[in-house]
Design a protein around this motif. Sequence first.
Motif, PDB file in Angstrom:
ATOM      1  N   ARG A   1       4.329   5.608 -14.143  1.00 60.31           N
ATOM      2  CA  ARG A   1       3.934   7.023 -14.193  1.00 60.31           C
ATOM      3  C   ARG A   1       2.410   7.106 -14.183  1.00 60.31           C
ATOM      4  O   ARG A   1       1.742   6.470 -14.987  1.00 60.31           O
ATOM      5  CB  ARG A   1       4.478   7.689 -15.445  1.00 60.31           C
ATOM      6  CG  ARG A   1       4.146   9.183 -15.484  1.00 60.31           C
ATOM      7  CD  ARG A   1       4.691   9.854 -16.717  1.00 60.31           C
ATOM      8  NE  ARG A   1       6.132   9.605 -16.800  1.00 60.31           N
ATOM      9  CZ  ARG A   1       6.796   9.608 -17.945  1.00 60.31           C
ATOM     10  NH1 ARG A   1       6.180   9.834 -19.076  1.00 60.31           N
ATOM     11  NH2 ARG A   1       8.092   9.396 -17.960  1.00 60.31           N
TER      12      ARG A   1
ATOM     13  N   ARG B   1      -0.675   9.702 -14.657  1.00 58.72           N
ATOM     14  CA  ARG B   1      -0.946  11.012 -15.258  1.00 58.72           C
ATOM     15  C   ARG B   1      -2.415  11.364 -15.081  1.00 58.72           C
ATOM     16  O   ARG B   1      -3.298  10.661 -15.559  1.00 58.72           O
ATOM     17  CB  ARG B   1      -0.631  11.009 -16.745  1.00 58.72           C
ATOM     18  CG  ARG B   1       0.826  10.902 -17.058  1.00 58.72           C
ATOM     19  CD  ARG B   1       1.047  11.056 -18.547  1.00 58.72           C
ATOM     20  NE  ARG B   1       2.418  10.699 -18.874  1.00 58.72           N
ATOM     21  CZ  ARG B   1       2.791  10.265 -20.036  1.00 58.72           C
ATOM     22  NH1 ARG B   1       1.924  10.102 -20.997  1.00 58.72           N
ATOM     23  NH2 ARG B   1       4.050   9.971 -20.254  1.00 58.72           N
TER      24      ARG B   1
ATOM     25  N   MET C   1      -4.377  13.682 -10.133  1.00 59.67           N
ATOM     26  CA  MET C   1      -3.088  13.492  -9.473  1.00 59.67           C
ATOM     27  C   MET C   1      -2.096  12.860 -10.442  1.00 59.67           C
ATOM     28  O   MET C   1      -2.411  11.890 -11.121  1.00 59.67           O
ATOM     29  CB  MET C   1      -3.248  12.609  -8.243  1.00 59.67           C
ATOM     30  CG  MET C   1      -1.957  12.340  -7.514  1.00 59.67           C
ATOM     31  SD  MET C   1      -2.243  11.349  -6.051  1.00 59.67           S
ATOM     32  CE  MET C   1      -1.918  12.586  -4.820  1.00 59.67           C
ATOM     33  N   SER C   2      -0.915  13.414 -10.511  1.00 63.63           N
ATOM     34  CA  SER C   2       0.148  12.891 -11.371  1.00 63.63           C
ATOM     35  C   SER C   2       1.406  12.708 -10.534  1.00 63.63           C
ATOM     36  O   SER C   2       1.756  13.578  -9.729  1.00 63.63           O
ATOM     37  CB  SER C   2       0.440  13.851 -12.524  1.00 63.63           C
ATOM     38  OG  SER C   2      -0.696  14.012 -13.345  1.00 63.63           O
ATOM     39  N   PHE C   3       2.069  11.568 -10.720  1.00 64.51           N
ATOM     40  CA  PHE C   3       3.343  11.328 -10.046  1.00 64.51           C
ATOM     41  C   PHE C   3       4.019  10.131 -10.698  1.00 64.51           C
ATOM     42  O   PHE C   3       3.407   9.372 -11.442  1.00 64.51           O
ATOM     43  CB  PHE C   3       3.165  11.103  -8.537  1.00 64.51           C
ATOM     44  CG  PHE C   3       2.317   9.919  -8.177  1.00 64.51           C
ATOM     45  CD1 PHE C   3       2.890   8.699  -7.875  1.00 64.51           C
ATOM     46  CD2 PHE C   3       0.934  10.038  -8.115  1.00 64.51           C
ATOM     47  CE1 PHE C   3       2.103   7.616  -7.534  1.00 64.51           C
ATOM     48  CE2 PHE C   3       0.141   8.961  -7.769  1.00 64.51           C
ATOM     49  CZ  PHE C   3       0.730   7.743  -7.482  1.00 64.51           C
ATOM     50  N   SER C   4       5.303   9.978 -10.427  1.00 64.31           N
ATOM     51  CA  SER C   4       6.081   8.863 -10.964  1.00 64.31           C
ATOM     52  C   SER C   4       6.666   8.069  -9.807  1.00 64.31           C
ATOM     53  O   SER C   4       6.981   8.627  -8.750  1.00 64.31           O
ATOM     54  CB  SER C   4       7.224   9.375 -11.842  1.00 64.31           C
ATOM     55  OG  SER C   4       6.704  10.046 -12.965  1.00 64.31           O
ATOM     56  N   VAL C   5       6.821   6.783 -10.052  1.00 63.15           N
ATOM     57  CA  VAL C   5       7.410   5.888  -9.052  1.00 63.15           C
ATOM     58  C   VAL C   5       8.562   5.163  -9.731  1.00 63.15           C
ATOM     59  O   VAL C   5       8.373   4.502 -10.754  1.00 63.15           O
ATOM     60  CB  VAL C   5       6.376   4.863  -8.535  1.00 63.15           C
ATOM     61  CG1 VAL C   5       6.996   3.975  -7.462  1.00 63.15           C
ATOM     62  CG2 VAL C   5       5.134   5.556  -8.003  1.00 63.15           C
TER      63      VAL C   5
ATOM     64  N   VAL D   1       5.438   3.460  -2.656  1.00 62.74           N
ATOM     65  CA  VAL D   1       4.709   4.706  -2.457  1.00 62.74           C
ATOM     66  C   VAL D   1       3.417   4.400  -1.707  1.00 62.74           C
ATOM     67  O   VAL D   1       2.769   3.382  -1.976  1.00 62.74           O
ATOM     68  CB  VAL D   1       4.357   5.374  -3.816  1.00 62.74           C
ATOM     69  CG1 VAL D   1       3.456   6.564  -3.624  1.00 62.74           C
ATOM     70  CG2 VAL D   1       5.627   5.784  -4.535  1.00 62.74           C
TER      71      VAL D   1
END
Length: 101
Positions: free
Chosen positions: A63, A65, A83-87, A93
Amino acid sequence: GIVYASMAVAQALSKLGDVEKAKLALRGIFTLLDRDSAIDGLEPAGMVPEWAKDDRAQAGNIRFRAVTFCYPFRPEVTALASMSFSVAAGSSVGLVGPSGG
């Protein structure tokens, strides 16, 4: 003909320093690529972090954050802004965007 040949030789010799720099850079890259990794990314078995031993489903998930990033050679330009995202584990990705912007 001799004038053109001498011009071509002069132009080729002017790039000799760049060729040497490229050879040195490639040597470093190949040294890095040829080293043995302590981690086999294709092997599903392996060590599990302490925090994930009770919940194996979380192991391997990543993750991000509020990640902000600037390249060192252009610190005034923000490449990623909060930028925030989960893999999910086992996923890949790629971050892409405009170049030189």
